[in-house]
Design a protein around this motif. Structure first.
Motif, PDB file in Angstrom:
ATOM      1  N   LEU A  93       0.831  -1.206   0.000  1.00 60.18           N
ATOM      2  CA  LEU A  93       0.000   0.000   0.000  1.00 60.18           C
ATOM      3  C   LEU A  93       0.867   1.259   0.000  1.00 60.18           C
ATOM      4  CD1 LEU A  93      -2.745  -1.109   2.538  1.00 60.18           C
ATOM      5  CD2 LEU A  93      -2.862  -1.087   0.044  1.00 60.18           C
ATOM      6  N   GLY A  94       1.958   1.197   0.737  1.00 58.51           N
ATOM      7  CA  GLY A  94       2.914   2.317   0.719  1.00 58.51           C
ATOM      8  C   GLY A  94       3.547   2.486  -0.646  1.00 58.51           C
ATOM      9  N   ALA A  95       3.779   1.366  -1.351  1.00 55.08           N
ATOM     10  CA  ALA A  95       4.353   1.444  -2.694  1.00 55.08           C
ATOM     11  C   ALA A  95       3.411   2.162  -3.650  1.00 55.08           C
ATOM     12  CB  ALA A  95       4.665   0.046  -3.204  1.00 55.08           C
ATOM     13  N   ILE A  96       2.119   1.945  -3.475  1.00 62.58           N
ATOM     14  CA  ILE A  96       1.149   2.612  -4.348  1.00 62.58           C
ATOM     15  C   ILE A  96       1.154   4.120  -4.093  1.00 62.58           C
ATOM     16  CG2 ILE A  96      -1.315   2.835  -4.853  1.00 62.58           C
ATOM     17  CD1 ILE A  96      -1.529  -0.195  -4.234  1.00 62.58           C
ATOM     18  N   VAL A  97       1.096   4.506  -2.830  1.00 64.51           N
ATOM     19  CA  VAL A  97       1.075   5.935  -2.487  1.00 64.51           C
ATOM     20  C   VAL A  97       2.380   6.608  -2.901  1.00 64.51           C
ATOM     21  CG1 VAL A  97       0.978   7.566  -0.568  1.00 64.51           C
ATOM     22  CG2 VAL A  97      -0.554   5.591  -0.602  1.00 64.51           C
ATOM     23  N   LEU A  98       3.502   6.000  -2.530  1.00 60.57           N
ATOM     24  CA  LEU A  98       4.803   6.588  -2.861  1.00 60.57           C
ATOM     25  C   LEU A  98       5.061   6.580  -4.362  1.00 60.57           C
ATOM     26  CD1 LEU A  98       6.921   5.075   0.038  1.00 60.57           C
ATOM     27  CD2 LEU A  98       6.262   7.464  -0.245  1.00 60.57           C
ATOM     28  N   GLY A  99       4.546   5.585  -5.064  1.00 57.62           N
ATOM     29  CA  GLY A  99       4.714   5.544  -6.517  1.00 57.62           C
ATOM     30  C   GLY A  99       4.011   6.703  -7.202  1.00 57.62           C
ATOM     31  N   HIS A 100       2.811   7.021  -6.742  1.00 65.24           N
ATOM     32  CA  HIS A 100       2.103   8.170  -7.316  1.00 65.24           C
ATOM     33  C   HIS A 100       2.810   9.477  -6.981  1.00 65.24           C
ATOM     34  CE1 HIS A 100      -1.359   6.335  -9.208  1.00 65.24           C
ATOM     35  NE2 HIS A 100      -1.474   5.522  -8.174  1.00 65.24           N
ATOM     36  N   LEU A 101       3.322   9.602  -5.770  1.00 63.01           N
ATOM     37  CA  LEU A 101       4.095  10.804  -5.416  1.00 63.01           C
ATOM     38  C   LEU A 101       5.371  10.899  -6.248  1.00 63.01           C
ATOM     39  CD1 LEU A 101       3.698  10.793  -1.525  1.00 63.01           C
ATOM     40  CD2 LEU A 101       2.650  12.372  -3.156  1.00 63.01           C
ATOM     41  N   GLY A 102       6.014   9.755  -6.470  1.00 64.87           N
ATOM     42  CA  GLY A 102       7.230   9.737  -7.295  1.00 64.87           C
ATOM     43  C   GLY A 102       6.948  10.117  -8.738  1.00 64.87           C
ATOM     44  N   LEU A 103       5.840   9.631  -9.304  1.00 65.17           N
ATOM     45  CA  LEU A 103       5.479  10.010 -10.671  1.00 65.17           C
ATOM     46  C   LEU A 103       5.189  11.500 -10.776  1.00 65.17           C
ATOM     47  CD1 LEU A 103       3.194   7.113 -11.937  1.00 65.17           C
ATOM     48  CD2 LEU A 103       5.480   7.690 -12.692  1.00 65.17           C
ATOM     49  N   ARG A 104       4.545  12.031  -9.759  1.00 66.67           N
ATOM     50  CA  ARG A 104       4.242  13.459  -9.761  1.00 66.67           C
ATOM     51  C   ARG A 104       5.523  14.288  -9.692  1.00 66.67           C
ATOM     52  NH1 ARG A 104       0.728  16.677  -5.310  1.00 66.67           N
ATOM     53  NH2 ARG A 104       0.422  18.569  -6.519  1.00 66.67           N
ATOM     54  N   GLN A 105       6.470  13.838  -8.882  1.00 69.27           N
ATOM     55  CA  GLN A 105       7.727  14.575  -8.736  1.00 69.27           C
ATOM     56  C   GLN A 105       8.570  14.482 -10.005  1.00 69.27           C
ATOM     57  OE1 GLN A 105      10.296  13.256  -5.563  1.00 69.27           O
ATOM     58  NE2 GLN A 105      10.761  15.361  -5.017  1.00 69.27           N
ATOM     59  N   THR A 106       8.574  13.329 -10.658  1.00 70.59           N
ATOM     60  CA  THR A 106       9.389  13.194 -11.868  1.00 70.59           C
ATOM     61  C   THR A 106       8.738  13.849 -13.076  1.00 70.59           C
ATOM     62  OG1 THR A 106       8.421  11.029 -12.330  1.00 70.59           O
ATOM     63  CG2 THR A 106      10.496  11.066 -11.103  1.00 70.59           C
ATOM     64  N   SER A 107       7.454  14.111 -13.037  1.00 67.98           N
ATOM     65  CA  SER A 107       6.806  14.747 -14.186  1.00 67.98           C
ATOM     66  C   SER A 107       7.181  16.217 -14.298  1.00 67.98           C
ATOM     67  CB  SER A 107       5.289  14.614 -14.082  1.00 67.98           C
ATOM     68  OG  SER A 107       4.803  15.378 -13.003  1.00 67.98           O
ATOM     69  N   ARG A 108       7.710  16.810 -13.248  1.00 67.81           N
ATOM     70  CA  ARG A 108       8.118  18.221 -13.263  1.00 67.81           C
ATOM     71  C   ARG A 108       9.541  18.411 -13.782  1.00 67.81           C
ATOM     72  NH1 ARG A 108       6.094  19.026  -7.248  1.00 67.81           N
ATOM     73  NH2 ARG A 108       3.875  18.878  -7.631  1.00 67.81           N
TER      74      ARG A 108
END
Length: 143
Positions: A93-108
């Motif tokens: 579950l942490g991987a899902i949350v952190l994965g979305h945060l990571g995608l958001r950070q790398t999209s910038r």
């Protein structure tokens, strides 16, 4: 002399003669440029010239590479939680949350690690799907 049936568009061409005399070494056109007083760079910009390069463009050749972007900590944590979640189930579950945060950070484009975030998301969702299917199978079997 004209050819029959031919009408010239202009008169007889004349030899080229410059309208202004050639500048002499003492003229203002040949002044020595004082490097202590730089010229405004906008003077050289015309509608037909390309915009002046920025500092990064000027020094972007070989030998002037910039530092590589740092990896996103969220993306790294997502992949670690995804791998650990395969064995312990809860960190998925942490991987899902952190994965979305990571995608958001790398999209910038301020961090790298988009593949790490995607890997963490895939593992997190895969483990969550397997757990959901097992729970559903147990629930159906108890009916």
């Amino acid at each position: 002399m004209t050819t029959p049936g031919f009408t010239p568009l202009s008169g007889t061409p004349t030899a080229y003669r410059p309208t202004t005399p050639a500048p002499h070494p003492g003229d203002s056109a040949h002044e020595v440029v004082d490097l202590k007083r730089p010229v405004d760079p906008q003077v050289y910009v015309t509608p037909y010239s390309r915009p002046l390069p920025s500092y990064e463009e000027t020094f972007a050749g070989p030998g002037y590479e910039s530092r590589p972007l740092p990896a996103s900590p969220f993306a790294v944590a997502a992949l670690v939680c995804g791998i650990v979640g395969v064995f312990l189930l809860i960190p998925a579950l942490g991987a899902i949350v952190l994965g979305h945060l990571g995608l958001r950070q790398t999209s910038r484009n301020t961090h790298t690690g988009r593949g790490l975030a995607t890997g963490g998301l895939v593992l997190g969702y895969a483990v969550a799907t397997v757990v959901a299917l097992v729970v559903l199978a147990v629930w159906i079997s108890e009916l």
